[in-house]
Design a protein around this motif. Structure first.
Motif, mmCIF file in Angstrom:
data_model
loop_
_atom_site.group_PDB
_atom_site.id
_atom_site.type_symbol
_atom_site.label_atom_id
_atom_site.label_comp_id
_atom_site.label_asym_id
_atom_site.label_seq_id
_atom_site.Cartn_x
_atom_site.Cartn_y
_atom_site.Cartn_z
ATOM 1 N N ASN A 189 -96.224 -71.408 -13.501
ATOM 2 C CA ASN A 189 -94.863 -71.231 -13.987
ATOM 3 C C ASN A 189 -93.845 -71.869 -13.057
ATOM 4 O O ASN A 189 -92.726 -72.122 -13.446
ATOM 5 C CB ASN A 189 -94.559 -69.748 -14.164
ATOM 6 C CG ASN A 189 -94.781 -68.953 -12.879
ATOM 7 O OD1 ASN A 189 -95.534 -69.374 -12.014
ATOM 8 N ND2 ASN A 189 -94.121 -67.805 -12.765
ATOM 9 N N ARG A 190 -94.228 -72.156 -11.809
ATOM 10 C CA ARG A 190 -93.315 -72.811 -10.877
ATOM 11 C C ARG A 190 -93.984 -74.039 -10.262
ATOM 12 O O ARG A 190 -93.845 -74.304 -9.081
ATOM 13 C CB ARG A 190 -92.854 -71.838 -9.799
ATOM 14 C CG ARG A 190 -92.137 -70.606 -10.339
ATOM 15 C CD ARG A 190 -91.145 -70.080 -9.348
ATOM 16 N NE ARG A 190 -90.096 -71.042 -9.070
ATOM 17 C CZ ARG A 190 -89.260 -70.953 -8.026
ATOM 18 N NH1 ARG A 190 -89.381 -69.948 -7.186
ATOM 19 N NH2 ARG A 190 -88.341 -71.861 -7.820
ATOM 20 N N LEU A 212 -94.326 -73.211 -6.230
ATOM 21 C CA LEU A 212 -93.476 -72.251 -5.537
ATOM 22 C C LEU A 212 -93.774 -70.844 -6.025
ATOM 23 O O LEU A 212 -94.225 -70.640 -7.161
ATOM 24 C CB LEU A 212 -91.999 -72.578 -5.761
ATOM 25 C CG LEU A 212 -91.492 -73.935 -5.238
ATOM 26 C CD1 LEU A 212 -89.997 -74.056 -5.473
ATOM 27 C CD2 LEU A 212 -91.821 -74.117 -3.767
ATOM 28 N N GLY A 213 -93.508 -69.874 -5.164
ATOM 29 C CA GLY A 213 -93.730 -68.483 -5.524
ATOM 30 C C GLY A 213 -92.677 -67.978 -6.482
ATOM 31 O O GLY A 213 -91.817 -68.739 -6.969
ATOM 32 N N SER A 217 -88.502 -65.419 -3.628
ATOM 33 C CA SER A 217 -89.443 -65.448 -2.506
ATOM 34 C C SER A 217 -89.362 -66.793 -1.793
ATOM 35 O O SER A 217 -88.792 -67.756 -2.304
ATOM 36 C CB SER A 217 -90.878 -65.215 -3.001
ATOM 37 O OG SER A 217 -91.302 -66.307 -3.801
ATOM 38 N N ARG A 218 -89.945 -66.857 -0.634
ATOM 39 C CA ARG A 218 -89.975 -68.092 0.160
ATOM 40 C C ARG A 218 -91.438 -68.524 0.381
ATOM 41 O O ARG A 218 -91.826 -68.902 1.476
ATOM 42 C CB ARG A 218 -89.281 -67.860 1.501
ATOM 43 C CG ARG A 218 -87.831 -67.422 1.365
ATOM 44 C CD ARG A 218 -87.257 -66.999 2.711
ATOM 45 N NE ARG A 218 -87.217 -68.109 3.654
ATOM 46 C CZ ARG A 218 -86.188 -68.935 3.801
ATOM 47 N NH1 ARG A 218 -85.098 -68.770 3.058
ATOM 48 N NH2 ARG A 218 -86.218 -69.908 4.681
ATOM 49 N N ASN A 241 -85.798 -71.612 0.541
ATOM 50 C CA ASN A 241 -85.222 -70.749 -0.480
ATOM 51 C C ASN A 241 -85.709 -71.170 -1.861
ATOM 52 O O ASN A 241 -86.193 -72.292 -2.064
ATOM 53 C CB ASN A 241 -83.689 -70.765 -0.398
ATOM 54 C CG ASN A 241 -83.118 -72.142 -0.711
ATOM 55 O OD1 ASN A 241 -83.130 -72.595 -1.849
ATOM 56 N ND2 ASN A 241 -82.603 -72.814 0.321
ATOM 57 N N CYS A 242 -85.585 -70.270 -2.820
ATOM 58 C CA CYS A 242 -86.187 -70.467 -4.137
ATOM 59 C C CYS A 242 -85.576 -71.629 -4.913
ATOM 60 O O CYS A 242 -86.178 -72.125 -5.859
ATOM 61 C CB CYS A 242 -86.077 -69.182 -4.952
ATOM 62 S SG CYS A 242 -84.376 -68.609 -5.227
ATOM 63 N N LEU A 243 -84.368 -72.072 -4.551
ATOM 64 C CA LEU A 243 -83.720 -73.179 -5.250
ATOM 65 C C LEU A 243 -84.027 -74.529 -4.623
ATOM 66 O O LEU A 243 -83.586 -75.566 -5.128
ATOM 67 C CB LEU A 243 -82.201 -72.965 -5.276
ATOM 68 C CG LEU A 243 -81.732 -71.700 -5.993
ATOM 69 C CD1 LEU A 243 -80.213 -71.596 -5.919
ATOM 70 C CD2 LEU A 243 -82.209 -71.684 -7.442
#
Length: 417
Positions: A189-190, A212-213, A217-218, A241-243
């Motif tokens: 999904n990421r 990515l998680g 999350s990081r 960071n998630c972005l």
């Protein structure tokens, strides 16, 4: 006895025969009726005796023959015999102008098969190689696959199944039309980026994917697998960071490199299974919202396409661990796609010197970089390359010695790089 009489006597002696025990016997000589199979084998032996065997030609002659052909003819001539179809690094290279992949999509049909459309364009000759065929339904849903990376005639695709909310990866050979499926991605999904390792001298192939998680999350998931493995080997590392999404990935000398939108450059060593942050912060004011990593001759490059009217090229300084701005291409041509690469501007391609060709970007498909001469975008070859970039998915760097088949890649299942 006259000569006429002697000829008549010989003719009568030659054709006088009687049948005995179901066989034909002749006075002075005994022969048998030959079957169709015997006559065919005899003819085959005569042909083998008088006609040359193409596979027995010396390697130097084969290299001279294939080395003088364009790539369209090289593909066809490799079907002559097994010796000609094997990859050969000794075959001299032709003009290294890559091909453009125009279309690629599959969709299921009513009869349970899959309709496949794949089109390649050769800018030099203007010829198209198109696969428009029906094949077995290898994927149970229609999709438009996105190219992630390419090497040696193989392309790594990612496809998104919206109904099942998952992403799948597979390898596809543009010249042999073979498909190699890869294990499913659990954290799909990421899914961010993927690439693979393959060169002309060895069929050893490893695939790298980065996910990515969950949001907030990081966590970074680094996934690797070899062809034929039942599942991915997943390692978890602390990320950003998630972005801060990953933008591009390349492979060079046993290491997978990845760059993020915030400018961070990371490396994953396949043998040591280590994740290293080489650059922790981007020293410039702009973000890398559209960037491409390039691995060329042991060096690492970065092309920033955030501003399409003003491209920026950087070279990674391994001693000082920083990006250094480059204001010219050093008499080379840069082809930008899911896998980007430099081509020396020599011979016929000399008119393309200091030009960047980007797939699918109209009207900025061709731009001079660090050159004040306008001729680089006015030559006939440049116009052909511009036409090839229109609505193209990516550039395909042609394998110089040959194309690896799926059985060659699968044979070394689990081999280390």
């Amino acid at each position: 006895m006259t000569s006429i009489g002697r000829r008549k006597l010989w003719r009568s002696f030659k054709f006088y025969s009687i049948f005995r025990n179901g066989e034909m016997t002749s006075i002075g000589r005994r022969t048998q009726r030959r079957s169709f199979k015997d006559r065919r084998n005899s003819k085959k032996r005569k042909l083998e005796k008088h006609n040359p065997n193409w596979s027995d030609l010396p390697r130097e002659i084969i290299e001279r023959i294939i080395g003088r052909l364009l790539w369209v003819d090289r593909i066809r001539i490799r079907a002559v015999c097994k010796a000609w179809s094997a990859p050969n690094s000794h075959i001299p290279a032709i003009d290294k102008v890559p091909w453009a992949m125009k279309h690629f999509y599959w969709r299921p049909t009513d009869n349970g098969q899959m309709f496949c459309l794949c089109t390649l364009c050769d800018p030099l000759s203007g010829e198209y190689i198109t696969e428009r065929s029906l094949r077995e339904e290898e994927f149970p849903f229609p999709f438009f696959a996105d190219p992630c990376a390419s090497a040696c005639g193989w392309v790594l695709f990612s496809m998104r199944n919206i109904e099942q909310a998952q992403t799948s990866l597979f390898l596809y050979s543009l010249f042999t039309r073979e498909v190699i499926k890869l294990p499913e991605l659990r954290e799909s999904n990421r899914f961010q980026v993927a690439t693979f390792s393959l060169n002309a001298t060895s069929p050893k192939c490893a695939i790298f994917a980065l996910c990515l998680g969950p949001y907030g999350s990081r966590v970074i998931y680094v996934k690797t697998c070899f062809l034929g493995d039942p599942s991915w080997k997943t390692l978890q590392f602390n990320g950003f960071n998630c972005l801060n999404h990953a933008k591009s990935a390349v492979y060079a000398n046993g290491v997978f490199y990845c760059v993020f939108i915030g400018g961070q450059l990371c490396a994953f060593n396949v043998e040591l299974q280590e994740w290293t942050v080489l650059i922790s912060r981007w020293p410039y004011e702009f973000d890398l919202s559209d960037a491409n990593l390039i691995a060329s001759d042991g060096d690492l490059w970065l092309l920033d396409q955030t501003d399409l009217e003003c491209l920026k090229l950087f070279k990674f300084d391994r001693l000082e661990m920083r990006w250094v701005y480059e204001n010219n291409l050093n008499n080379r041509v840069l082809f930008v796609g899911c896998t980007s690469f430099f081509v020396p501007a020599v011979g016929e391609t000399s008119r393309l010197a200091n030009t960047i060709f980007c797939c699918g970007q109209i009207p900025y498909s061709a731009r001079c970089y660090g050159s004040t001469s306008p001729r680089c975008t006015r030559s006939r070859l440049s116009r052909k390359c511009v036409e090839a970039t229109k609505f193209s998915k990516t550039w395909i760097e042609l394998p110089l010695g040959g194309v690896w088949r799926a059985k060659d890649l699968m044979y070394l299942n689990g081999a280390n790089l």
